[in-house]
Design a protein around this motif. Sequence first.
Motif, short mmCIF file in Angstrom:
data_model
loop_
_atom_site.label_atom_id
_atom_site.label_comp_id
_atom_site.label_asym_id
_atom_site.label_seq_id
_atom_site.Cartn_x
_atom_site.Cartn_y
_atom_site.Cartn_z
N GLY A 80 0.74 -1.19 0.14
CA GLY A 80 -0.41 0.18 -0.21
C GLY A 80 0.59 1.31 -0.24
N ARG A 81 2.34 1.49 -0.44
CA ARG A 81 2.61 1.98 -0.49
C ARG A 81 4.04 2.38 -1.43
N GLN A 82 5.13 2.83 -1.54
CA GLN A 82 6.10 2.47 -2.56
C GLN A 82 6.62 1.78 -1.97
N ALA A 83 7.23 0.46 -2.66
CA ALA A 83 8.62 -0.78 -1.63
C ALA A 83 10.19 0.41 -1.93
N ARG A 84 10.80 0.18 -1.44
CA ARG A 84 11.73 0.69 -1.15
C ARG A 84 12.82 -0.12 -0.69
N ASP A 85 14.20 -0.27 -1.54
CA ASP A 85 14.98 -0.21 -0.91
C ASP A 85 15.54 -2.30 -0.72
N VAL A 86 14.54 -2.74 -1.80
CA VAL A 86 14.13 -4.59 -2.18
C VAL A 86 16.14 -4.54 -2.67
N VAL A 87 16.65 -5.61 -2.30
CA VAL A 87 17.09 -5.74 -3.00
C VAL A 87 17.25 -8.01 -3.79
N GLY A 88 16.09 -8.25 -3.44
CA GLY A 88 15.93 -9.41 -3.52
C GLY A 88 14.55 -9.74 -3.63
N ILE A 89 14.26 -10.90 -4.06
CA ILE A 89 12.46 -11.45 -3.86
C ILE A 89 13.43 -13.29 -3.62
N PRO A 90 13.22 -13.30 -1.71
CA PRO A 90 13.58 -14.79 -1.62
C PRO A 90 12.53 -15.59 -1.25
N ALA A 91 11.31 -15.51 -1.81
CA ALA A 91 9.96 -16.16 -1.63
C ALA A 91 8.91 -16.10 -1.87
N ARG A 92 8.46 -16.70 -2.95
CA ARG A 92 7.51 -16.11 -3.21
C ARG A 92 6.00 -16.72 -3.35
N CYS A 93 4.99 -16.27 -3.62
CA CYS A 93 3.98 -17.63 -3.61
C CYS A 93 3.49 -18.53 -4.64
N VAL A 94 3.34 -19.87 -5.00
CA VAL A 94 3.02 -20.55 -6.32
C VAL A 94 2.41 -19.71 -7.13
N CYS A 95 2.30 -18.89 -7.06
CA CYS A 95 1.58 -18.51 -8.82
C CYS A 95 2.73 -16.74 -9.15
N GLY A 96 3.98 -17.68 -8.19
CA GLY A 96 5.05 -16.22 -8.96
C GLY A 96 4.74 -14.51 -8.37
N ALA A 97 3.83 -14.26 -6.92
CA ALA A 97 4.03 -12.96 -6.69
C ALA A 97 4.84 -12.95 -5.15
N PRO A 98 5.77 -12.09 -5.34
CA PRO A 98 6.23 -11.81 -4.36
C PRO A 98 5.57 -12.18 -2.70
N THR A 99 6.81 -12.76 -1.99
CA THR A 99 5.48 -13.24 -0.91
C THR A 99 6.95 -12.98 0.67
N VAL A 100 7.84 -12.60 0.39
CA VAL A 100 8.95 -12.30 1.30
C VAL A 100 10.17 -11.02 0.04
N VAL A 101 9.96 -10.37 0.22
CA VAL A 101 11.51 -9.29 0.38
C VAL A 101 12.33 -9.58 1.20
#
Length: 192
Positions: free
Chosen positions: A22-43
């Motif tokens: 609900g806000r602009q993501a900031r300083d994301v360096v990786g997506i270490p976990a995703r939902c089975v659909c491919g959407a990010p779950t953990v940044v």
Amino acid sequence: MTRPPFGPVSERDIRIVSIQLGRQARDVVGIPARCVCGAPTVVATAPRLSDGTPFPTFYYLTHPVATAAMSFLEAAQVMVECGELLAADPDVAAAYARAHVDYIADRESVAVVSELEGISAGGMPTRVKCLHALAAHALAAGPGANPIGDLALERSSWSPDVCRCPDYGVDVPDPADPADDETPDDETASRA
């Protein structure tokens, strides 16, 4: 040090995470976990934010259904149960202490921030303070990496194996097809 095993962040990932938060993501360096659909779950978030602020929470749970499930467990006093388990079971306490060390090592593989020395997240290594952070670590590092995070996920009504993602209005990549995602450039990753 070896960087944790997660791939680059795409512009599409940043759009989805921004919707999730609900806000602009900031300083994301990786997506270490995703939902089975491919959407990010953990940044994975930079240990020092672009504004200079030290940020200890390297693994950050973003999936809205997962965060709601952890909030429900916290409201149901599961953190108290977990704290009692830590006090009563030396094997769990030892595994939790290892999770603390591993968490710091993962974060420091991206950047060492002196203000964060010895600090991990979620209350580790001696107490349980935030199931969201502990579940994020468990999802990012895999089963067995964080016993309290694993316990929270087991007790949760949410599972990373069943997609309950809202329609983000963004094409979600197929996690089985790396060619289905955009290739990020340095500018994209730095402005996230």
